[in-house]
Design an enzyme around this catalytic site. Structure first.
Site, mmCIF file in Angstrom:
data_model
loop_
_atom_site.group_PDB
_atom_site.id
_atom_site.type_symbol
_atom_site.label_atom_id
_atom_site.label_comp_id
_atom_site.label_asym_id
_atom_site.label_seq_id
_atom_site.Cartn_x
_atom_site.Cartn_y
_atom_site.Cartn_z
ATOM 1 N N TRP A 41 4.455 6.322 -0.057
ATOM 2 C CA TRP A 41 5.752 6.911 0.276
ATOM 3 C C TRP A 41 6.276 6.349 1.595
ATOM 4 O O TRP A 41 7.474 6.118 1.752
ATOM 5 C CB TRP A 41 5.631 8.432 0.362
ATOM 6 N N HIS A 42 5.382 6.102 2.551
ATOM 7 C CA HIS A 42 5.799 5.597 3.848
ATOM 8 C C HIS A 42 6.147 4.117 3.815
ATOM 9 O O HIS A 42 6.915 3.649 4.647
ATOM 10 C CB HIS A 42 4.716 5.867 4.896
ATOM 11 N N GLY A 43 5.575 3.370 2.886
ATOM 12 C CA GLY A 43 5.875 1.945 2.786
ATOM 13 C C GLY A 43 5.034 1.291 1.716
ATOM 14 O O GLY A 43 3.988 1.807 1.325
ATOM 15 N N SER A 63 1.025 9.452 -0.277
ATOM 16 C CA SER A 63 1.719 9.577 1.003
ATOM 17 C C SER A 63 1.828 8.225 1.695
ATOM 18 O O SER A 63 2.865 7.891 2.272
ATOM 19 C CB SER A 63 0.987 10.574 1.904
#
Length: 179
Positions: A112-114, A109
């Protein structure tokens, strides 16, 4: 305000950084929830029904509840397509293996965000927070009313420093000045 303060964190007081981080928590919620609500509304205008994506996450009294309320569609996607298949891939499912899988999914996660280290550490912190929450829930010890909400929000807001800061050095400067 958040951008201006976070550009020069070394020049800021701990109080200013704490207030700014709370403002960022509000900003990111309004941003994510707002565009989700707009997408839901536009879809309804075209006859489609999209799922709810935010359910008052800052009212949560645990990090587990927070993730059930924050970015619900992403959480469900990660659960359905990553957590459950990975958990089932173990020869035998144990609590420890479930917690290892939880940590791994939260690291994903973060990525996924950066792609920065701040996002990865943010994901790891949330994974650790979920593990602590699950271990805690196995005890019979209950915190005084209101304290779980305070602790959950402090955890979420402090972890957001890693999500928002320009780099790890800035994150540690901000956290150091805040505390």
């Amino acid at each position: 305000v958040v951008n201006a303060i976070y550009q020069n964190p070394a020049d800021q007081t701990g109080t200013t950084l704490a207030i700014t981080t709370i403002l960022f928590a509000i900003q990111i919620y309004c941003d994510f929830s707002g565009y989700s609500d707009m997408a839901i509304g536009l879809a309804l205008l075209m006859g489609f029904r999209l799922p709810e994506n935010f359910r008052s996450p800052y009212n949560s009294v645990s990090i587990t509840e927070f993730w059930r309320r924050w970015h619900i569609t992403l959480s469900e996607f990660l659960n359905h397509y990553l957590y459950v298949p990975l958990l089932r891939s173990w020869e035998a499912i144990t609590f420890t293996r479930a917690m290892i899988t939880t940590l791994f999914v939260m690291l994903v996660s973060g990525v996924w965000h950066g792609a920065g280290w701040g996002f990865i550490i943010w994901g790891a912190l949330h994974g650790i927070g979920l593990i602590v929450n699950h271990v805690w829930s196995k005890t019979n010890f209950r915190l005084p009313k209101g304290l779980p909400w305070v602790l959950t929000n402090i955890f979420v807001i402090v972890a957001l420093v890693l999500f928002r800061a320009a780099d790890i050095k800035s994150s540690f400067t901000i956290l150091g000045n805040m505390f």
